[in-house]
Motif scaffolding. Structure first.
Motif, short mmCIF file in Angstrom:
data_model
loop_
_atom_site.label_atom_id
_atom_site.label_comp_id
_atom_site.label_asym_id
_atom_site.label_seq_id
_atom_site.Cartn_x
_atom_site.Cartn_y
_atom_site.Cartn_z
N LEU A 87 -9.58 5.85 3.15
CA LEU A 87 -9.84 5.41 1.78
C LEU A 87 -8.71 4.55 1.24
O LEU A 87 -7.54 4.83 1.51
CB LEU A 87 -9.98 6.61 0.83
CG LEU A 87 -11.17 7.52 0.99
CD1 LEU A 87 -11.00 8.76 0.10
CD2 LEU A 87 -12.45 6.79 0.63
N ILE A 88 -9.08 3.54 0.47
CA ILE A 88 -8.11 2.77 -0.31
C ILE A 88 -8.63 2.75 -1.74
O ILE A 88 -9.81 2.50 -1.98
CB ILE A 88 -7.97 1.32 0.21
CG1 ILE A 88 -7.52 1.29 1.67
CG2 ILE A 88 -6.98 0.55 -0.67
CD1 ILE A 88 -7.46 -0.12 2.27
N VAL A 89 -7.74 3.03 -2.69
CA VAL A 89 -8.07 2.93 -4.11
C VAL A 89 -7.16 1.89 -4.75
O VAL A 89 -6.10 1.55 -4.21
CB VAL A 89 -7.93 4.29 -4.84
CG1 VAL A 89 -8.95 5.29 -4.33
CG2 VAL A 89 -6.53 4.85 -4.72
N LEU B 220 -5.42 -9.34 1.51
CA LEU B 220 -6.34 -8.19 1.41
C LEU B 220 -6.98 -7.89 2.76
O LEU B 220 -7.02 -6.72 3.18
CB LEU B 220 -7.45 -8.49 0.40
CG LEU B 220 -7.17 -8.22 -1.05
CD1 LEU B 220 -8.33 -8.70 -1.90
CD2 LEU B 220 -6.89 -6.76 -1.29
N ASP B 221 -7.48 -8.92 3.42
CA ASP B 221 -8.14 -8.71 4.71
C ASP B 221 -7.20 -8.04 5.71
O ASP B 221 -7.60 -7.12 6.43
CB ASP B 221 -8.66 -10.03 5.27
CG ASP B 221 -9.87 -10.57 4.53
OD1 ASP B 221 -10.49 -9.83 3.73
OD2 ASP B 221 -10.19 -11.77 4.75
N ARG B 222 -5.97 -8.49 5.75
CA ARG B 222 -5.01 -7.91 6.70
C ARG B 222 -4.67 -6.47 6.32
O ARG B 222 -4.62 -5.59 7.19
CB ARG B 222 -3.74 -8.78 6.73
CG ARG B 222 -2.65 -8.26 7.64
CD ARG B 222 -3.02 -8.38 9.13
NE ARG B 222 -2.01 -7.78 9.96
CZ ARG B 222 -0.96 -8.40 10.47
NH1 ARG B 222 -0.78 -9.69 10.24
NH2 ARG B 222 -0.09 -7.76 11.20
N ALA B 223 -4.45 -6.21 5.02
CA ALA B 223 -4.12 -4.86 4.57
C ALA B 223 -5.25 -3.89 4.89
O ALA B 223 -5.02 -2.77 5.37
CB ALA B 223 -3.81 -4.86 3.07
N ILE B 224 -6.47 -4.30 4.64
CA ILE B 224 -7.63 -3.45 4.90
C ILE B 224 -7.83 -3.24 6.40
O ILE B 224 -8.03 -2.12 6.87
CB ILE B 224 -8.90 -4.06 4.26
CG1 ILE B 224 -8.78 -3.99 2.73
CG2 ILE B 224 -10.16 -3.36 4.75
CD1 ILE B 224 -9.81 -4.85 1.99
N ARG C 65 -7.48 0.39 8.32
CA ARG C 65 -8.62 0.93 9.09
C ARG C 65 -8.19 1.20 10.53
O ARG C 65 -8.47 2.27 11.08
CB ARG C 65 -9.78 -0.05 9.06
CG ARG C 65 -11.02 0.47 9.77
CD ARG C 65 -12.19 -0.51 9.68
NE ARG C 65 -12.82 -0.39 8.37
CZ ARG C 65 -12.93 -1.38 7.48
NH1 ARG C 65 -12.48 -2.59 7.77
NH2 ARG C 65 -13.51 -1.19 6.33
N SER C 66 -7.51 0.26 11.15
CA SER C 66 -7.13 0.43 12.57
C SER C 66 -6.11 1.54 12.76
O SER C 66 -6.02 2.12 13.84
CB SER C 66 -6.62 -0.89 13.16
OG SER C 66 -5.37 -1.22 12.62
N GLN D 113 0.85 -1.18 0.00
CA GLN D 113 0.00 0.00 0.00
C GLN D 113 0.89 1.24 0.00
O GLN D 113 1.85 1.32 0.76
CB GLN D 113 -0.95 0.01 1.20
CG GLN D 113 -1.92 -1.17 1.16
CD GLN D 113 -3.06 -1.03 2.11
OE1 GLN D 113 -4.03 -0.35 1.80
NE2 GLN D 113 -2.95 -1.65 3.28
N LEU D 114 0.52 2.17 -0.86
CA LEU D 114 1.29 3.38 -1.10
C LEU D 114 0.47 4.60 -0.68
O LEU D 114 -0.73 4.65 -1.00
CB LEU D 114 1.60 3.47 -2.60
CG LEU D 114 2.32 4.70 -3.12
CD1 LEU D 114 3.81 4.53 -2.88
CD2 LEU D 114 2.05 4.87 -4.60
#
Length: 170
Positions: free
Chosen positions: A111-113, A97-101, A105-106, A65-66
């Motif tokens: 926002l993530i695009v 994906l679940d971990r990155a999201i 959030r935490s 993630q950037l």
């Protein structure tokens, strides 16, 4: 996933070489021409929000993630997400994906695009960005621009170009 002893861990600087080799194998040399790669030229991904998937010591997947901005609004650009071909369709990508999201959030991100396939990413909540609302450098299929709100209403009124977050430039 019950037949794999998979570990999802934050990326470390020591993972860089193995991840680059994974990207070479899965995306090939054409990856550097993609618009999302242009955004990565001057700003590094966030290791604390980027993850590796391993079976023992074997790296089998990665997601990065950037930090970017959409107009003036801070966001994260997710990607690349990749899994070694023999380990695809076994839930590795979904766990990454679940971990990155979850971690984004935490840590207070809103926002993530990403540029990707809606049928795959919609399973975790990504939605198409309405055409013309957001742009990226270089050619991008607008139907592949997706957004995930990590807070209710976070994408309301957000428009403009997706750019690297220059406050985090190298």
């Amino acid at each position: 996933m019950t037949d794999l002893n998979l570990t999802i861990l934050p990326e470390t600087p020591n993972d860089a070489h193995a991840i680059e080799r994974l990207h070479e194998r899965t995306f090939g040399p054409g990856r550097f021409a993609l618009s999302a790669y242009r955004l990565r030229e001057h700003v590094d991904h966030v290791c604390a929000l980027s993850f590796t998937a391993r079976i023992g010591t074997l790296l089998v997947g990665s997601v990065r993630q950037l930090p970017v901005t959409i107009g003036e609004t801070p966001a994260l650009l997710l990607g690349p997400l990749t899994v070694e071909p023999p380990f695809r369709s076994r839930g590795v990508g979904r766990l990454l994906l679940d971990r990155a999201i979850s971690d984004a959030r935490s840590q207070g991100h809103k926002l993530i695009v990403l540029v990707g396939d809606e049928p795959y990413y919609s399973r975790v909540g990504f939605k198409k960005i309405p055409k013309g609302r957001v742009t990226m450098p270089g050619p991008v299929d607008p139907g592949r621009l997706l957004v995930l709100e990590l807070a209710d209403g976070a994408f309301e009124g957000v428009t403009g170009p997706i750019r690297p977050d220059w406050s985090k430039a190298r």
